[in-house]
Write a protein that holds these residues in place. Sequence first.
Motif, PDB file in Angstrom:
ATOM      1  N   ARG A  25      38.195  49.264   9.296  1.00 41.79           N
ATOM      2  CA  ARG A  25      38.461  47.896   9.941  1.00 41.79           C
ATOM      3  C   ARG A  25      37.319  46.952   9.816  1.00 41.79           C
ATOM      4  NH1 ARG A  25      42.768  50.739  14.039  1.00 41.79           N
ATOM      5  NH2 ARG A  25      44.076  51.440  12.186  1.00 41.79           N
ATOM      6  N   ASP A  26      36.001  47.388   9.762  1.00 41.12           N
ATOM      7  CA  ASP A  26      34.994  46.420   9.863  1.00 41.12           C
ATOM      8  C   ASP A  26      34.706  45.683   8.456  1.00 41.12           C
ATOM      9  OD1 ASP A  26      34.429  47.103  12.502  1.00 41.12           O
ATOM     10  OD2 ASP A  26      33.282  48.649  12.043  1.00 41.12           O
ATOM     11  N   ARG A  27      35.330  46.123   7.479  1.00 40.12           N
ATOM     12  CA  ARG A  27      35.444  45.621   6.185  1.00 40.12           C
ATOM     13  C   ARG A  27      36.083  44.635   6.038  1.00 40.12           C
ATOM     14  NH1 ARG A  27      37.713  47.886   1.012  1.00 40.12           N
ATOM     15  NH2 ARG A  27      36.766  46.747  -0.555  1.00 40.12           N
ATOM     16  N   TRP A  28      35.618  43.268   5.506  1.00 39.72           N
ATOM     17  CA  TRP A  28      36.604  42.208   5.330  1.00 39.72           C
ATOM     18  C   TRP A  28      37.341  42.517   4.058  1.00 39.72           C
ATOM     19  CZ3 TRP A  28      36.711  38.511   8.589  1.00 39.72           C
ATOM     20  CH2 TRP A  28      35.680  38.060   9.361  1.00 39.72           C
ATOM     21  N   ARG A  29      38.813  42.264   4.288  1.00 40.02           N
ATOM     22  CA  ARG A  29      39.771  42.485   3.453  1.00 40.02           C
ATOM     23  C   ARG A  29      40.736  41.416   3.738  1.00 40.02           C
ATOM     24  NH1 ARG A  29      40.813  47.530   3.337  1.00 40.02           N
ATOM     25  NH2 ARG A  29      39.273  48.009   4.584  1.00 40.02           N
ATOM     26  N   ARG A  30      41.439  41.037   2.250  1.00 39.56           N
ATOM     27  CA  ARG A  30      42.625  40.214   2.154  1.00 39.56           C
ATOM     28  C   ARG A  30      43.686  41.050   2.497  1.00 39.56           C
ATOM     29  NH1 ARG A  30      42.465  35.782  -2.193  1.00 39.56           N
ATOM     30  NH2 ARG A  30      41.346  37.376  -3.132  1.00 39.56           N
ATOM     31  N   PRO A  31      44.628  40.615   3.335  1.00 39.15           N
ATOM     32  CA  PRO A  31      45.876  41.475   3.625  1.00 39.15           C
ATOM     33  C   PRO A  31      46.893  41.168   2.687  1.00 39.15           C
ATOM     34  CG  PRO A  31      45.795  39.581   5.234  1.00 39.15           C
ATOM     35  CD  PRO A  31      44.389  39.481   4.600  1.00 39.15           C
ATOM     36  N   THR A 118      53.566  31.421  12.993  1.00 40.29           N
ATOM     37  CA  THR A 118      54.103  30.923  11.678  1.00 40.29           C
ATOM     38  C   THR A 118      55.090  29.612  12.375  1.00 40.29           C
ATOM     39  OG1 THR A 118      54.393  33.159  10.686  1.00 40.29           O
ATOM     40  CG2 THR A 118      55.697  31.102   9.890  1.00 40.29           C
ATOM     41  N   VAL A 119      54.817  28.532  11.766  1.00 33.99           N
ATOM     42  CA  VAL A 119      55.607  27.320  12.171  1.00 33.99           C
ATOM     43  C   VAL A 119      56.187  26.659  10.871  1.00 33.99           C
ATOM     44  CG1 VAL A 119      54.293  26.843  14.364  1.00 33.99           C
ATOM     45  CG2 VAL A 119      53.450  25.884  11.965  1.00 33.99           C
ATOM     46  N   ALA A 136      54.008  27.241   7.573  1.00 35.00           N
ATOM     47  CA  ALA A 136      52.494  27.575   7.428  1.00 35.00           C
ATOM     48  C   ALA A 136      52.261  28.506   8.809  1.00 35.00           C
ATOM     49  CB  ALA A 136      51.863  26.278   7.821  1.00 35.00           C
ATOM     50  N   LEU A 137      50.922  29.336   8.305  1.00 31.22           N
ATOM     51  CA  LEU A 137      50.497  30.275   9.272  1.00 31.22           C
ATOM     52  C   LEU A 137      49.407  29.322   9.962  1.00 31.22           C
ATOM     53  CD1 LEU A 137      50.834  33.217  10.228  1.00 31.22           C
ATOM     54  CD2 LEU A 137      48.924  33.753   8.657  1.00 31.22           C
ATOM     55  N   THR A 138      49.544  29.195  11.415  1.00 34.57           N
ATOM     56  CA  THR A 138      48.544  28.496  11.945  1.00 34.57           C
ATOM     57  C   THR A 138      47.695  29.368  12.835  1.00 34.57           C
ATOM     58  OG1 THR A 138      50.086  27.802  13.633  1.00 34.57           O
ATOM     59  CG2 THR A 138      49.911  26.381  11.720  1.00 34.57           C
ATOM     60  N   VAL A 174      48.874  39.277   9.076  1.00 34.56           N
ATOM     61  CA  VAL A 174      47.735  38.648   9.467  1.00 34.56           C
ATOM     62  C   VAL A 174      48.059  38.467  11.176  1.00 34.56           C
ATOM     63  CG1 VAL A 174      46.521  36.391   9.811  1.00 34.56           C
ATOM     64  CG2 VAL A 174      46.966  37.189   7.570  1.00 34.56           C
ATOM     65  N   GLU A 175      49.404  38.387  11.386  1.00 37.03           N
ATOM     66  CA  GLU A 175      49.719  38.479  13.054  1.00 37.03           C
ATOM     67  C   GLU A 175      49.502  39.791  13.502  1.00 37.03           C
ATOM     68  OE1 GLU A 175      53.918  36.991  12.731  1.00 37.03           O
ATOM     69  OE2 GLU A 175      53.073  34.955  12.707  1.00 37.03           O
TER      70      GLU A 175
END
Length: 185
Positions: A25-31, A118-119, A136-138, A174-175
């Motif tokens: 989980r310390d590695r940057w990843r795109r979900p 999410t809005v 949009a995810l804010t 992301v949430e």
Amino acid sequence: MPLPFLTADRTFEATDDSALPYDNRDRWRRPYRPGPWRVGVAALCLLLASYVLFAAVIIALTDSLSAAAVVFAMALVIIAGALRLLRMGVWVSARGLRHVGFLATRTVPWKRVIAVRTVQQPVRWLGLPRTVQGQALTLVRNDRAAEDVPPLLTTHNGDFLARAEAFDRAADSVEVWADEYGRGA
């Protein structure tokens, strides 16, 4: 050795109680995976770069090496732009949330994140000035710079245009990261 690009659509059977199915989980990843618009534009840029590289070889063989070097440098700029375009998006790790843009990258540690929501709001269509109604995810932060934070993801950007289910999955992912690591205090 497993090939992650072949197993992206398979369901993951978690062995622990965490909602995040990653070992490191310390590695940057795109979900989420890059969308077809982003990949298509990057592929066209790389195709253009191949023609420019071919032109550089022809110029080097028939004309001066300095002109070929200029054309070769243009091809490298096109390749770098295509790779940066593919890298754009939201990246998460145990350290924080990273929003990678074309020219700038913003990293927010989880301790500054209050919530990710999410809005429903007007969003830019494919990053152009035209706005349409979408989701949009804010990011809600607990510092003073929170007013000028652009949306992390939208339903009309290059990754999620005409892919509402993919947006929902990415926003939920992301949430989940924000719920697990965000402290906000």
